[in-house]
Structure formats: C-alpha cells, structure tokens
Design a protein around this motif. Structure first.
Motif: not given
Ligand code: GUN
Ligand code: ZN
Length: 428
Positions: A125, A291, A317, A319, A323-324, A326, A329-330, A411-412
């Motif tokens: 990512n 996220t 993120t 995590v 939820t990602s 990436s 995306s974040t 994203d990735d």
C-alpha cells in the motif's frame, strides 16, 4: 557507492502548506531522484541534474509519480485478521472481536506469521513507516521488529500495557515495566527501529500502571508514548466515571506525565477547545483515523480546530477498526470527514499529513517524509492510470486534480513500486 537515478514526475511536500504556503510543494514534472547508499543524493528537474550523474544507472518510471513513502501514524498489527468485523461500537467491539483475537498472540509462531503478512501489506500500500500497537505479549513486538529489521523498514512499535485487561490479556505493573525495558534495550535504535511506550488507553491500566508508563517515558528520552484518547462517547463516559478528580480525558494522561512532544494519541475526536489548547502547548500529536471513526461510529474529527490550536496531526489507518491499509483511501475518507465538518481538505495538505507531517509527529522529520537530499530513500511510485476510471479521470488534468483523484479513487492498485532505503521492496 553506486548512484541510481530514478526518472519520473516528482512531488514532495516537506512543509505544511497550510502554514508555509504554496512554496511547500516541490514538484518536477520530469524529475530526477538520485539515490546513493539508501539516502537521497539529489531531487530536482531532470534537465538540471542528469549531467551531474551521467554515469549512473537510470530507472525510468515514465508517466508515473514519485512521492515520499506514506507514514501510518496509528495501526494495530494484531488486528489484521479482524478487519471488517461486523456490528458494534468501540467497547463492545473490543470485547467481542479484538480481545479474543489478541489473545492468540501468546504464540510466537502466530505473531511471526501475522507480522510478515502485515508488513508486506503495508508495503503493498506504499506505507514505508508506521507507529504500531502490538499486544500485551512482548513476543508480538519481537516478531514485528524482527520482520521490520529483515525488510529494513523504519518502524516504531510497543508492547501494550493493560493490567486491567481481560484475564487472558493482562500484565501487571511489574511485568509491563520489565517487558518494556527489555524491549527498549534490545530494539530501540537497532537498524531503523524505535520504541513507543504503549498503554492501551486509560480504561485498561490501573493508576499505578499509568504512572509507571509516565516514568518509563521520562527515563527513556528517545522513545514515544502511544495510546488512544477521546475516541468514543461510551469510552469517554467510562473514563469520567472512573477518574472523578480529573476535569477531562486528557487531564488523566496529564496527571501521569503522558502528554508531551513525544506523545501520539489516536483519535481525539471529542476533545474540546480547552483540551486542544493544552495539547498544542504540550506539543503532543493526534493520529486522525477517519475510516476507523466512521466504521465504529465514533464521530467526526475536527481537523480545522486541531489546526487552530497548533496540534500536530498525522494520518492513521487504525486497522482493524480502520477498514483499509491504504493511506490513499484513508485520505479519501479524511476528505469526507473534513467536508462533514464544513471544510475541504486540500490534496497537497493531505499528502503532507500522510508523509512529512506524520514523520514530524513521530520525531522522524529529519530522516523521512520529504525526499530532500540526506533523507532516507523511502518512496513510492504511483500510477494514476492503474484503473480504467483513474486513467480516464486523470488524463490531461492538473497535478492538484490528479493527486485528489488518487486520494479519492486510489488504493493499493495505484502503488506500482515501494522503495525502502533505496531498495525496491514491492512491485505490482
Ligand atoms: N481503544 C482501546 N483499544 C483500542 C483498539 O484496539 N482500537 C481502537 N480503535 N480504539 C481502542
Ligand atoms: Zn487504535
């Protein structure tokens, strides 16, 4: 030592454009990034620099964009396998999904397997540095540091202190101290690794353990403090119920010497102006984890208010509540949270927060996050044509619009290559 020339569009935002203005944005449409011995030797226009390194090998990333590697300022490696667990808000989600998953890290082999997957996922990512929670088990941090050392990643992590945790996931003040000191002695400053004293949050440590975390921080000048703060209303109510002498959640951490320039707090969603002023004055930082805050229904972080009080901010993120993996995306979700708060998040500012801003908050601003000569050569090569939609949306657009599209749609899949200390560690 051998010099390698990378040819691509180059973008770096080593200063905060919100305060430094547009001069913070360093951009070369046809650029040359020269790397020697894991460090940046030169960053500039191809035409200006190509002759200076005429003998050096060229890696041509034609049509692609190089930016500094992303910094994930708050993530839990032992929650990798519980990402996307359906149902609850924070306290119930911890009980139902997270504590059982973390109990499995009593097994070193499990720690090793998850640590390897987790770091490879970060690199896929484009995340080259992270501030990471382990579990209460010291072996979880050994596993993560061993895997990070093998990949030569710049990474900061800590064993979780939680003497009030569930029965199978609990240390004592003495065990927490002994494990923390041993891990600092064996890992802090080894390769590119650093340690963070990591009390889970106010609710899972006794007063004695929180005080000991403050003492550990004071005794080890290079290490960080990493915890959670003011994430969820149920959590905040429980903190208020236990700590009746303190005026607010931050005051609990202040009482135990946990709030200073080496402190990174995840979330800070519900902090009022008074708490933000105190954080700004202390030089403490917040990892904005959009996220996660949306997934758990925690609330909307107010970046503009944190800025107004000069609170340092990075992007996390978080995590597995996030939820990602990436950061792109974040940043897309961060934009939407800022929009809900009445502001737009500028894409260059967003890139700053996810690179040099996060690095500065982690005390790593001199080493990573900006790609200026002398910095460690952690960078990613982004492909804005990685999907048909992105190719269509970004064709012929300005850098601002392409960068924003990468954050909203990427994203990735857009991470063509990730480089760590000048070495390619991921190719799509
Ligand atoms: N607060 C205490 N522990 C946790 C955790 O594991 N995740 C999140 N998001 N918040 C926490
Ligand atoms: Zn977290």
């Amino acid at each position: 030592m051998t010099v390698i020339r990378h040819r691509a569009e180059l973008l770096s935002v080593p200063q905060d454009p919100a305060t430094a203005g547009p001069s913070a944005i360093l951009h070369h449409p046809d650029g040359l990034l020269a790397i020697e011995d894991g460090h940046v030797l030169a960053f500039g226009a191809w035409d200006d620099l190509a002759a200076r390194f005429a003998e050096a090998e060229i890696v041509d990333h034609k049509g692609k964009l190089i930016v500094p590697g992303f910094v994930d300022a708050h993530v839990h490696f032992p929650q990798t396998d519980r990402i996307a667990a359906h149902g609850e808000q924070l306290l119930e989600w911890l009980e139902r999904h997270i504590f059982p998953a973390e109990a499995a890290f009593a097994e070193k082999a499990h720690c090793d397997e998850v640590a390897a997957f987790f770091l490879d996922e970060l690199l896929r990512n484009g995340t080259t540095t992270a501030l990471v929670f382990g579990t209460v088990h010291a072996a979880s941090v050994d596993a993560l540091f061993e895997a990070a050392l093998a990949r030569d990643m710049r990474l900061i992590a800590g064993k979780v202190l939680m003497d009030l945790g569930p029965e199978d996931l609990r240390d004592s003040v003495a065990e927490g101290r002994a494990d923390t000191e041993d891990l600092i002695a064996r890992w802090h400053g080894k390769g590119r690794l650093g340690y963070a004293v990591t009390p889970r949050f106010a609710l899972t440590s006794s007063d004695a353990q929180l005080a000991d975390a403050g003492a550990l921080l004071a005794e080890h000048p290079g290490v960080l403090l990493h915890t959670h703060l003011s994430e969820n209303l149920g959590e905040i109510a429980a903190v208020a119920e236990r700590f009746t002498d303190e005026s607010d959640y931050l005051a609990v951490y202040e009482r135990f010497g946990l709030v200073g320039p080496r402190s990174v707090f995840a979330h800070g969603v519900h902090l009022d102006d008074d708490a933000l002023v105190r954080m700004g004055q202390a030089g403490a930082g917040i990892a904005f984890c959009p996220t996660s805050n949306l997934f758990l229904g925690s609330g909307l972080f107010d970046l503009a208010r944190a800025d107004a009080h000069h609170v340092r901010t990075g992007i996390g993120t978080d995590v597995g509540a996030g939820t990602s993996f990436s950061i792109l995306s974040t940043l897309g979700e961060a934009y939407k949270v800022c929009r809900m708060r009445g502001r737009a998040l500028d894409p260059f500012r967003a890139l700053y927060l996810a690179t040099a801003g996060g690095a500065a908050m982690l005390g790593l601003g001199e080493r990573i996050g900006g790609l200026q000569p002398g910095q460690e050569a952690d960078f990613v090569v982004l492909d804005s044509a990685a999907t048909p939609l992105l190719a269509r949306r970004t064709a012929g657009q300005s850098l601002h619009d392409r960068l924003f599209a990468l954050q909203m749609l990427g994203d990735d899949r857009v991470v063509a290559h990730s480089y760590v200390a000048g070495r390619c560690v991921h190719s799509r």
